[in-house]
Design a protein around this motif. Structure first.
Motif, PDB file in Angstrom:
ATOM      1  N   ARG A   1       0.825  -1.216   0.000  1.00 37.41           N
ATOM      2  CA  ARG A   1       0.000   0.000   0.000  1.00 37.41           C
ATOM      3  C   ARG A   1       0.860   1.267   0.000  1.00 37.41           C
ATOM      4  N   ASP A   2       1.819   1.363   0.900  1.00 38.74           N
ATOM      5  CA  ASP A   2       2.588   2.596   1.046  1.00 38.74           C
ATOM      6  C   ASP A   2       3.475   2.897  -0.149  1.00 38.74           C
ATOM      7  N   ASN A   3       4.148   1.878  -0.683  1.00 37.60           N
ATOM      8  CA  ASN A   3       5.095   2.107  -1.778  1.00 37.60           C
ATOM      9  C   ASN A   3       4.471   1.999  -3.170  1.00 37.60           C
ATOM     10  N   GLN A   4       3.282   1.403  -3.251  1.00 34.59           N
ATOM     11  CA  GLN A   4       2.580   1.243  -4.530  1.00 34.59           C
ATOM     12  C   GLN A   4       3.417   0.517  -5.582  1.00 34.59           C
ATOM     13  N   GLN A   5       4.207  -0.469  -5.100  1.00 28.82           N
ATOM     14  CA  GLN A   5       4.984  -1.272  -6.039  1.00 28.82           C
ATOM     15  C   GLN A   5       5.298  -2.628  -5.439  1.00 28.82           C
ATOM     16  N   MET A   6       5.509  -3.568  -6.332  1.00 32.14           N
ATOM     17  CA  MET A   6       5.965  -4.896  -5.951  1.00 32.14           C
ATOM     18  C   MET A   6       7.294  -5.115  -6.651  1.00 32.14           C
ATOM     19  N   TRP A   7       7.957  -6.183  -6.313  1.00 32.04           N
ATOM     20  CA  TRP A   7       9.300  -6.429  -6.838  1.00 32.04           C
ATOM     21  C   TRP A   7       9.376  -7.799  -7.486  1.00 32.04           C
ATOM     22  N   ALA A   8      10.056  -7.859  -8.617  1.00 30.63           N
ATOM     23  CA  ALA A   8      10.313  -9.119  -9.313  1.00 30.63           C
ATOM     24  C   ALA A   8      11.800  -9.155  -9.644  1.00 30.63           C
ATOM     25  N   LEU A   9      12.273 -10.291 -10.092  1.00 32.56           N
ATOM     26  CA  LEU A   9      13.694 -10.432 -10.423  1.00 32.56           C
ATOM     27  C   LEU A   9      13.882 -10.430 -11.933  1.00 32.56           C
ATOM     28  N   THR A  10      14.851  -9.628 -12.377  1.00 30.76           N
ATOM     29  CA  THR A  10      15.155  -9.529 -13.803  1.00 30.76           C
ATOM     30  C   THR A  10      16.660  -9.598 -14.011  1.00 30.76           C
ATOM     31  N   ALA A  11      17.028  -9.999 -15.214  1.00 33.71           N
ATOM     32  CA  ALA A  11      18.447 -10.072 -15.570  1.00 33.71           C
ATOM     33  C   ALA A  11      18.904  -8.766 -16.201  1.00 33.71           C
ATOM     34  N   GLY A  12      18.228  -7.677 -15.885  1.00 33.01           N
ATOM     35  CA  GLY A  12      18.650  -6.364 -16.350  1.00 33.01           C
ATOM     36  C   GLY A  12      17.973  -5.896 -17.618  1.00 33.01           C
TER      37      GLY A  12
END
Length: 122
Positions: free
Chosen positions: A16-27
């Motif tokens: 809620r606070d950051n309005q983002q989720m995180w995934a892993l990428t190779a750039g």
């Protein structure tokens, strides 16, 4: 184990606070971490975490070439749900190796983001 609706709601609240989720990428925008489902090996699961730190902690062993990349909620709703959801790709929430993880449909997280008021159309 909590049900998928509860897991979706808890994940939505955690971003809620950051309005983002995180995934892993190779750039780049093509090489994202996707794994086989723990429950149905024919299904693919796109992994997301609620914090950069949690995503970074997953960058070990065979995933050490990956780095966390933010996915804003707006982008998730505008692009990811439609593109990957249409292909039947599932989401793995706060994935941890060697555990039974939560796998949900892309639309389930979208509904949770809207139902909890985490995302409000601007």
């Amino acid at each position: 184990m909590k049900d998928n609706q509860q897991a979706s709601t808890e994940f939505a609240e955690s971003i809620r606070d950051n309005q983002q989720m995180w995934a892993l990428t190779a750039g780049n925008d093509e090489d994202w971490v996707v794994v086989d489902s723990q429950f149905n090996p024919e299904d693919e699961v796109f992994l997301v975490w609620s914090s950069q730190e949690a995503a970074q902690a997953a960058c070990t062993d065979e995933w050490d070439i990956y780095t966390p990349s933010a996915i804003p909620v707006q982008e998730y709703l505008d692009f990811w749900v439609e593109e990957l959801g249409a292909e039947g790709v599932l989401l793995g929430l706060n994935w941890q190796d060697e555990q039974e993880n939560t796998e949900i449909k892309m639309i389930d997280l979208a509904k949770a983001l809207l139902d909890t008021g985490v995302y409000k159309d601007q």
